[in-house]
Design a protein around this motif. Structure first.
Motif, PDB file in Angstrom:
ATOM      1  N   LEU A  99      17.777  32.155  51.948  1.00  0.00           N
ATOM      2  CA  LEU A  99      16.697  30.992  52.126  1.00  0.00           C
ATOM      3  C   LEU A  99      16.431  30.411  50.577  1.00  0.00           C
ATOM      4  O   LEU A  99      16.285  29.223  50.556  1.00  0.00           O
ATOM      5  CB  LEU A  99      15.232  31.686  52.711  1.00  0.00           C
ATOM      6  N   GLU A 100      16.356  31.225  49.712  1.00  0.00           N
ATOM      7  CA  GLU A 100      16.159  30.786  48.243  1.00  0.00           C
ATOM      8  C   GLU A 100      17.102  30.107  47.734  1.00  0.00           C
ATOM      9  O   GLU A 100      17.095  28.822  47.047  1.00  0.00           O
ATOM     10  CB  GLU A 100      15.955  32.295  47.384  1.00  0.00           C
ATOM     11  N   ILE A 101      18.575  30.460  48.094  1.00  0.00           N
ATOM     12  CA  ILE A 101      19.541  29.672  47.580  1.00  0.00           C
ATOM     13  C   ILE A 101      19.472  28.296  48.485  1.00  0.00           C
ATOM     14  O   ILE A 101      19.825  27.184  47.548  1.00  0.00           O
ATOM     15  CB  ILE A 101      21.022  30.338  48.016  1.00  0.00           C
ATOM     16  N   LEU A 102      19.239  28.247  49.584  1.00  0.00           N
ATOM     17  CA  LEU A 102      19.325  27.128  50.143  1.00  0.00           C
ATOM     18  C   LEU A 102      18.174  26.020  49.788  1.00  0.00           C
ATOM     19  O   LEU A 102      18.595  24.835  49.523  1.00  0.00           O
ATOM     20  CB  LEU A 102      18.901  27.193  51.715  1.00  0.00           C
TER      21      LEU A 102
ATOM     22  N   ASP B 118      37.397  20.419  44.628  1.00  0.00           N
ATOM     23  CA  ASP B 118      35.903  20.062  44.651  1.00  0.00           C
ATOM     24  C   ASP B 118      34.992  20.667  45.253  1.00  0.00           C
ATOM     25  O   ASP B 118      33.974  20.281  45.759  1.00  0.00           O
ATOM     26  CB  ASP B 118      36.352  18.560  45.547  1.00  0.00           C
ATOM     27  N   GLU B 119      35.158  21.903  45.615  1.00  0.00           N
ATOM     28  CA  GLU B 119      34.012  22.626  46.279  1.00  0.00           C
ATOM     29  C   GLU B 119      33.176  23.345  45.404  1.00  0.00           C
ATOM     30  O   GLU B 119      33.436  23.332  44.086  1.00  0.00           O
ATOM     31  CB  GLU B 119      35.057  23.961  46.948  1.00  0.00           C
ATOM     32  N   THR B 120      32.168  23.660  45.712  1.00  0.00           N
ATOM     33  CA  THR B 120      31.033  24.377  45.107  1.00  0.00           C
ATOM     34  C   THR B 120      30.917  25.764  45.671  1.00  0.00           C
ATOM     35  O   THR B 120      30.523  26.144  46.607  1.00  0.00           O
ATOM     36  CB  THR B 120      29.617  23.577  45.103  1.00  0.00           C
ATOM     37  N   VAL B 121      31.104  26.860  44.599  1.00  0.00           N
ATOM     38  CA  VAL B 121      31.172  27.995  44.888  1.00  0.00           C
ATOM     39  C   VAL B 121      29.935  28.972  44.235  1.00  0.00           C
ATOM     40  O   VAL B 121      30.015  28.660  42.939  1.00  0.00           O
ATOM     41  CB  VAL B 121      32.364  28.975  44.649  1.00  0.00           C
ATOM     42  N   VAL B 122      29.279  29.549  44.862  1.00  0.00           N
ATOM     43  CA  VAL B 122      27.754  30.268  44.278  1.00  0.00           C
ATOM     44  C   VAL B 122      28.471  31.946  44.177  1.00  0.00           C
ATOM     45  O   VAL B 122      28.562  32.238  45.358  1.00  0.00           O
ATOM     46  CB  VAL B 122      26.700  30.087  44.704  1.00  0.00           C
ATOM     47  N   PHE B 123      28.374  32.346  43.033  1.00  0.00           N
ATOM     48  CA  PHE B 123      28.538  33.563  42.780  1.00  0.00           C
ATOM     49  C   PHE B 123      27.296  34.474  42.854  1.00  0.00           C
ATOM     50  O   PHE B 123      26.779  34.167  41.828  1.00  0.00           O
ATOM     51  CB  PHE B 123      29.573  34.142  41.685  1.00  0.00           C
ATOM     52  N   VAL B 124      26.996  35.446  43.558  1.00  0.00           N
ATOM     53  CA  VAL B 124      25.634  36.248  43.501  1.00  0.00           C
ATOM     54  C   VAL B 124      26.143  37.306  42.743  1.00  0.00           C
ATOM     55  O   VAL B 124      26.769  38.208  42.922  1.00  0.00           O
ATOM     56  CB  VAL B 124      25.368  36.639  44.754  1.00  0.00           C
ATOM     57  N   HIS B 125      25.228  37.311  41.548  1.00  0.00           N
ATOM     58  CA  HIS B 125      25.534  38.443  40.424  1.00  0.00           C
ATOM     59  C   HIS B 125      24.374  39.495  40.899  1.00  0.00           C
ATOM     60  O   HIS B 125      23.199  39.189  40.824  1.00  0.00           O
ATOM     61  CB  HIS B 125      25.193  37.920  38.969  1.00  0.00           C
ATOM     62  N   THR B 126      24.918  40.590  41.263  1.00  0.00           N
ATOM     63  CA  THR B 126      24.054  41.471  41.943  1.00  0.00           C
ATOM     64  C   THR B 126      23.732  42.720  40.948  1.00  0.00           C
ATOM     65  O   THR B 126      22.929  43.746  41.457  1.00  0.00           O
ATOM     66  CB  THR B 126      25.045  42.369  43.110  1.00  0.00           C
ATOM     67  N   GLY B 127      23.840  42.317  39.766  1.00  0.00           N
ATOM     68  CA  GLY B 127      23.388  43.317  38.732  1.00  0.00           C
ATOM     69  C   GLY B 127      24.301  44.400  38.173  1.00  0.00           C
ATOM     70  O   GLY B 127      25.434  44.309  38.382  1.00  0.00           O
TER      71      GLY B 127
ATOM     72  N   ASN C 289      11.275  33.310  42.023  1.00  0.00           N
ATOM     73  CA  ASN C 289      12.859  33.302  42.357  1.00  0.00           C
ATOM     74  C   ASN C 289      13.853  33.325  41.154  1.00  0.00           C
ATOM     75  O   ASN C 289      13.469  33.456  40.053  1.00  0.00           O
ATOM     76  CB  ASN C 289      13.179  31.696  42.818  1.00  0.00           C
ATOM     77  N   THR C 290      15.358  33.911  41.280  1.00  0.00           N
ATOM     78  CA  THR C 290      15.964  34.062  40.113  1.00  0.00           C
ATOM     79  C   THR C 290      16.881  32.759  39.682  1.00  0.00           C
ATOM     80  O   THR C 290      16.951  31.989  41.028  1.00  0.00           O
ATOM     81  CB  THR C 290      17.004  35.311  40.603  1.00  0.00           C
ATOM     82  N   PRO C 291      17.116  32.632  38.694  1.00  0.00           N
ATOM     83  CA  PRO C 291      17.605  31.352  38.434  1.00  0.00           C
ATOM     84  C   PRO C 291      19.182  30.912  39.268  1.00  0.00           C
ATOM     85  O   PRO C 291      19.742  32.121  39.414  1.00  0.00           O
ATOM     86  CB  PRO C 291      18.039  31.444  36.870  1.00  0.00           C
ATOM     87  N   LEU C 292      19.346  29.933  39.494  1.00  0.00           N
ATOM     88  CA  LEU C 292      20.608  29.642  39.996  1.00  0.00           C
ATOM     89  C   LEU C 292      21.252  28.484  38.763  1.00  0.00           C
ATOM     90  O   LEU C 292      20.501  27.409  38.660  1.00  0.00           O
ATOM     91  CB  LEU C 292      20.500  28.703  41.405  1.00  0.00           C
TER      92      LEU C 292
ATOM     93  N   ILE D 122      26.042  30.615  39.141  1.00  0.00           N
ATOM     94  CA  ILE D 122      25.908  31.967  39.501  1.00  0.00           C
ATOM     95  C   ILE D 122      24.512  32.272  39.911  1.00  0.00           C
ATOM     96  O   ILE D 122      23.437  31.530  39.276  1.00  0.00           O
ATOM     97  CB  ILE D 122      26.217  32.697  38.208  1.00  0.00           C
ATOM     98  N   LYS D 123      24.064  32.763  40.834  1.00  0.00           N
ATOM     99  CA  LYS D 123      22.703  33.002  41.502  1.00  0.00           C
ATOM    100  C   LYS D 123      22.463  34.698  40.652  1.00  0.00           C
ATOM    101  O   LYS D 123      22.902  35.545  40.774  1.00  0.00           O
ATOM    102  CB  LYS D 123      22.625  33.345  42.784  1.00  0.00           C
ATOM    103  N   ARG D 124      21.330  34.480  39.857  1.00  0.00           N
ATOM    104  CA  ARG D 124      21.326  35.438  38.900  1.00  0.00           C
ATOM    105  C   ARG D 124      20.352  36.614  39.320  1.00  0.00           C
ATOM    106  O   ARG D 124      19.042  36.982  38.900  1.00  0.00           O
ATOM    107  CB  ARG D 124      20.515  34.921  37.483  1.00  0.00           C
ATOM    108  N   ASP D 125      20.765  37.299  40.276  1.00  0.00           N
ATOM    109  CA  ASP D 125      20.016  38.486  40.891  1.00  0.00           C
ATOM    110  C   ASP D 125      20.271  39.705  40.000  1.00  0.00           C
ATOM    111  O   ASP D 125      19.532  40.481  40.349  1.00  0.00           O
ATOM    112  CB  ASP D 125      20.345  38.834  42.430  1.00  0.00           C
ATOM    113  N   ASP D 126      20.803  39.643  38.930  1.00  0.00           N
ATOM    114  CA  ASP D 126      20.844  40.651  37.868  1.00  0.00           C
ATOM    115  C   ASP D 126      19.599  40.286  36.888  1.00  0.00           C
ATOM    116  O   ASP D 126      19.078  41.337  36.363  1.00  0.00           O
ATOM    117  CB  ASP D 126      21.859  40.425  36.856  1.00  0.00           C
ATOM    118  N   CYS D 127      18.787  39.340  37.249  1.00  0.00           N
ATOM    119  CA  CYS D 127      17.595  38.964  36.709  1.00  0.00           C
ATOM    120  C   CYS D 127      16.216  39.243  37.513  1.00  0.00           C
ATOM    121  O   CYS D 127      15.361  38.527  37.376  1.00  0.00           O
ATOM    122  CB  CYS D 127      17.353  37.531  36.052  1.00  0.00           C
TER     123      CYS D 127
END
Ligand SMILES: *Cc1c(COP(=O)(O)O)cnc(C)c1O
Length: 344
Positions: free
Chosen positions: A172-175, A309-318, A15-18, A35-40
């Motif tokens: 699924l990985e993020i979940l 108070d929201e949580t936002v995940v930015f997917v870093h697509t590389g 898995n890539t790091p979150l 940040i979801k590190r899909d650059d990695c």
């Protein structure tokens, strides 16, 4: 939902790091940003195409192919990751590049991703902007066939319902990562282009009934066209997974206000976003996709689109390799580079 009954070859570092982005979150005054590190993903400097290629290259091998053919813009990250996957699997690779920007700078035309493709042994062929690239790929495939090879054509961006399975997997990985760490994710934001990434994420999150919203920041098409192509592909992907109808039209949302003058052309917001992430988090975005995606996220935060108070995940697509094709765009933002041999 089962991904395990779809042919797949492991190529990525998954898995890539979150990771949290505390400094950026604080600077912008919330929401909480991850940040979801899909650059990695590991495949020759990584990026989002690696997940798609795990399914596409498995299909290519299942069909007995020995040569993959794909296309993209001059600084295509997809082309570079395809060349890397082919090298790893001992296949030949032909890269067709469309000059979508008209940028004549030598670093744009030959450095960054273009250099890496050739370094990995893939010949590149350049075509004028507006060329029918699908027809050009078919012509290249006929050439390979007539030479006795077995071609496999991968669409631009790896975006069909096979490639999109890679982003169902990412959803699924993020979940799983969020559940493990008790992070309640409200929104996922990322740059959307050829639509496979968003289509897979939406199909995955909806199929899992997660309630997580996905916002694609467009880099090329206008909103209506972008949402239509993501929706079409998300439906096809859901069907491939045996969940027809699971994606409702209103769950596909794109914001295409951050394209600027066109695909691959720098914007002030992109330059700000790339510099800001580099300086506050030590993260390298790219000038064509994730830089504009992050520019959109930053601007929407400033405009109050998200609750604090929201949580936002930015997917870093590389895509950071493309930075070397765009150094000019950052000239004015760089600190001085002093050659101390010249200082008296
Ligand atoms: C291809 C690409 C995207 C867009 O993904 P699509 O699946 O084509 O929508 C985003 N970021 C980077 C760095 C890319 O290379």
């Amino acid at each position: 939902m089962h991904l395990s009954n779809h042919p797949r070859i492991r190529l990525g570092h998954l898995n890539t790091p979150l990771e949290p982005m505390p400094r950026l979150s604080e600077l912008l005054g919330g929401p909480t940003l991850y940040i979801k590190r899909d650059d990695c993903t590991g495949l020759a400097t990584g990026g989002n195409k690696t997940r798609k290629l795990e399914f596409l290259m498995a299909d290519a091998l299942a069909q007995g192919a020995d040569t993959v053919i794909t296309q993209g813009a001059t600084q295509s990250n997809h082309a570079r990751q395809t060349a890397a996957a082919a090298a790893r699997l001992g296949m030949r690779c032909i890269i067709l590049l469309e000059d979508r920007t008209g940028n004549k700078d030598a670093s744009y035309r030959y450095s960054g991703n273009v250099f890496l493709e050739r370094l990995m042994g893939a010949p590149t062929r350049t075509y004028a902007g507006g060329t029918d690239m699908n027809e050009a790929m078919q012509a290249a495939a006929r050439e390979v066939s007539s030479g006795g090879g077995k071609p496999y054509v991968i669409p631009g961006g790896g975006s069909n319902s096979i490639g999109a399975l890679g982003y169902v997997d990412c959803a699924l990985e993020i979940l799983t990562q969020a559940n493990d760490r008790q992070i309640v994710v409200d929104q996922v934001v990322h740059a959307t282009g050829s639509a496979g990434t968003q289509a897979g994420l939406v199909a995955g999150f909806e199929g899992a009934n997660s309630g997580i919203g996905v916002l694609g920041i467009g880099v090329r098409a206008a909103r209506e066209a972008q949402e239509a192509s993501v929706f079409r592909l998300a439906c096809e992907t859901a069907e491939r997974l045996g969940m027809p109808g699971v994606v409702r039209r209103e769950r596909v949302v794109a914001n295409c206000d951050y394209v600027g003058d066109g695909y691959g052309l720098p914007t002030a917001g992109m330059v700000e976003a790339v510099s800001l992430l580099a300086r506050t988090e030590g993260i390298l975005l790219d000038p064509v996709y994730s830089g504009k995606g992050m520019a959109g996220l930053i601007d929407l935060i400033r405009k109050g689109r998200f609750r604090r108070d929201e949580t936002v995940v930015f997917v870093h697509t590389g895509g950071s390799a493309a930075l070397f094709g765009y150094m000019d765009a950052f000239d004015k933002t760089l600190p001085p580079s002093l050659d101390t041999r010249d200082t008296r």
